[in-house]
Design an enzyme around this catalytic site. Structure first.
Site, PDB file in Angstrom:
ATOM      1  N   GLU A  22     122.924  67.331 -19.171  1.00  0.00           N
ATOM      2  CA  GLU A  22     122.617  66.278 -18.087  1.00  0.00           C
ATOM      3  C   GLU A  22     123.782  66.754 -17.050  1.00  0.00           C
ATOM      4  OE1 GLU A  22     124.894  63.193 -19.859  1.00  0.00           O
ATOM      5  OE2 GLU A  22     123.660  62.423 -21.653  1.00  0.00           O
ATOM      6  N   GLU A  36     117.090  62.195 -27.752  1.00  0.00           N
ATOM      7  CA  GLU A  36     118.181  60.651 -27.851  1.00  0.00           C
ATOM      8  C   GLU A  36     117.387  59.076 -27.596  1.00  0.00           C
ATOM      9  OE1 GLU A  36     121.636  60.974 -25.428  1.00  0.00           O
ATOM     10  OE2 GLU A  36     121.432  63.044 -25.546  1.00  0.00           O
TER      11      GLU A  36
HETATM   12  O1  9MR Z   1     126.380  58.551 -28.707  1.00  0.00           O
HETATM   13  C1  9MR Z   1     127.633  59.235 -28.226  1.00  0.00           C
HETATM   14  C2  9MR Z   1     129.260  58.872 -28.758  1.00  0.00           C
HETATM   15  O2  9MR Z   1     129.146  58.520 -30.433  1.00  0.00           O
HETATM   16  C3  9MR Z   1     130.223  59.204 -28.538  1.00  0.00           C
HETATM   17  O3  9MR Z   1     131.882  58.744 -27.878  1.00  0.00           O
HETATM   18  C4  9MR Z   1     129.783  59.675 -26.593  1.00  0.00           C
HETATM   19  C5  9MR Z   1     130.966  60.916 -25.678  1.00  0.00           C
HETATM   20  O4  9MR Z   1     130.719  61.484 -27.113  1.00  0.00           O
HETATM   21  O5  9MR Z   1     128.819  60.469 -26.875  1.00  0.00           O
HETATM   22  C6  9MR Z   1     127.279  59.774 -27.161  1.00  0.00           C
HETATM   23  O6  9MR Z   1     126.453  60.723 -27.187  1.00  0.00           O
HETATM   24  C7  9MR Z   1     125.876  60.662 -25.999  1.00  0.00           C
HETATM   25  C8  9MR Z   1     125.134  62.242 -26.173  1.00  0.00           C
HETATM   26  O7  9MR Z   1     126.007  62.870 -26.092  1.00  0.00           O
HETATM   27  C9  9MR Z   1     124.991  62.741 -24.471  1.00  0.00           C
HETATM   28  N1  9MR Z   1     124.156  61.940 -24.178  1.00  0.00           N
HETATM   29  C10 9MR Z   1     124.350  60.225 -23.934  1.00  0.00           C
HETATM   30  C11 9MR Z   1     124.169  60.079 -25.472  1.00  0.00           C
HETATM   31  C12 9MR Z   1     125.597  57.897 -25.179  1.00  0.00           C
HETATM   32  O8  9MR Z   1     125.612  58.184 -24.382  1.00  0.00           O
END
Ligand code: 9MR
Length: 392
Positions: free
Chosen positions: A185, A301
């Site tokens: 991202e 994702e």
């Molecule tokens: O699903 C993830 C959530 O449990 C965490 O709190 C968050 C922060 O680390 O990240 C979420 O996963 C993200 C991923 O790492 C990157 N793309 C967006 C995802 C959803 O927010």
């Protein structure tokens, strides 16, 4: 450690999941439907559960593999280490495990001078013991950094911290990782930065070259992993997503022309069930443009956010399954797509419960299995899309 609530909101807003109200308005006897209800009732009218019928319960990983595809999901340590039934479902269905959080900076770096690989190692072993591939997510992100990072890292020492982190982590898992999300991202043309890059401490401290630096350091540390550029917000037919697609392609072209070791592109696929679906032609063109840069593609994702759909579970499940099916039918036409990764496997464990809950407080249903670990129509939709996908 870090302010999870703040980051949670920011993340949800960036993904655009908080924008539209979910309720239809009742005026007198006449119900005026909101946009997303019309959308989902469209889906309901066009589809029935029968449309998602498949001929067997053959697991998704096997259906995908028969087409030369990898199917897997994100899973986290708390769920996989404590829930035996979930664990069996995971092993049964998934050919690859993506650690949802355990390899992020905040999880691996309790202090500036220490690394804690315990949970990541547990997940890597779990994958290995059960014949699953293992993915690395992620090495460079501008969000969810540990608190010490903001106090410690600056222009003078940023290169040392970035290189040290990547080298230590990628070497630790070298030989165990199928693919690394090296950068995660990093695009946001709205920020007005070179190449459409998003605001980031790495950009401030090191300039746009931080991306190349990160890929080169990962390649040196783990020469066998597939190195992935993972990005969000690319699927819709909106000017914002169009600008993001353009920036991604320009930046990748530039990086490839410099010989940067980027092997694949991960396109995040958090689908908003109430949103206008993508434009199939534009999405296909984007994917084939990526492929012509010599890149493999991973659908990363993937989930379907039902936050603003009507409450009725049958209606919701058909709408969610329809989104899975329609999206995958388009993206799997592109033969450079090598993997489909859902962001979770069962509604029992999904980030959506916390990040995009429903206003009626009904449990969310974004994933292939329900919270009792039973397959939903979404599972059928994935199975059907794999069955119909061209072989690669
Ligand atoms: O699903 C993830 C959530 O449990 C965490 O709190 C968050 C922060 O680390 O990240 C979420 O996963 C993200 C991923 O790492 C990157 N793309 C967006 C995802 C959803 O927010």
């Amino acid at each position: 450690m870090f302010n999870n609530r703040l980051c949670t909101r920011r993340q949800a807003i960036r993904l655009g999941v908080t924008a539209v109200s979910g309720l239809g308005l009742a005026i007198g006897a006449k119900k005026i439907y909101s946009r997303q209800e019309i959308q989902s009732s469209d889906y309901q009218q066009k589809r029935t559960a029968q449309d998602f019928a498949v001929d067997s319960q053959t697991p998704l990983k096997i259906r995908a593999a028969s087409k030369g595809l990898i199917y897997g999901a994100a899973g986290n340590y708390p769920a996989l280490s404590s829930d035996a039934n979930f664990k069996s479902r995971f092993v049964q269905e998934c050919g690859i495990l993506v650690p949802e959080n355990e390899l992020k900076w905040y999880a691996l770096r309790p202090t500036e001078s220490s690394f804690d690989f315990s949970k990541g190692d547990w997940l890597a072993k779990f994958a290995r013991d059960n014949g699953m591939l293992f993915r690395g997510h992620n090495l460079v992100w501008n969000q969810f950094m540990p608190e010490w990072f903001w106090k410690t890292v600056n222009k003078q020492n940023a290169e040392k911290y970035l290189t040290e982190h990547i080298t230590t982590v990628a070497k630790h898992y070298a030989g165990q990782v199928h693919s690394w999300d090296v950068v995660n991202e990093v695009i946001d043309p709205k920020h007005g930065k070179p190449y459409g890059l998003a605001n980031s401490p790495w950009l401030d401290f090191l300039g746009p070259e931080y991306i190349e630096l990160a890929f080169r350091a990962t390649a040196e540390s783990d020469p066998n992993a597939l190195l992935v550029f993972n990005e969000a917000g690319l699927k819709y037919d909106t000017s914002e997503h169009e600008a993001r697609r353009t920036s991604v392609l320009k930046l990748l072209e530039h990086l490839k022309s410099k010989g940067t070791p980027i092997h694949a592109f991960g396109t995040e696929s958090h689908i908003l069930a109430h949103e206008t679906p993508f434009n199939a032609k534009k999405l296909r063109t984007f994917l084939s443009d990526l492929a012509s840069l010599g890149l493999k593609i991973l659908i990363t994702e993937l989930d379907v956010i039902d936050q603003k759909l009507p409450a009725d579970i049958k209606v919701r499940d058909i709408a969610v399954a329809s989104h899975y099916h329609d999206y995958l039918s388009v993206v799997l036409e592109e033969k450079a797509v090598m993997a489909v990764l859902t962001w979770g496997l069962s509604d029992r464990y999904t980030w959506i419960s916390q990040f995009s809950p429903r206003s009626d407080e009904a449990p969310v249903r974004p994933l292939p299995f329900d919270s009792d670990l039973q397959p939903k129509l979404a599972w059928n939709a994935l199975a059907k899309a794999f069955d119909n996908a061209p072989k690669r």
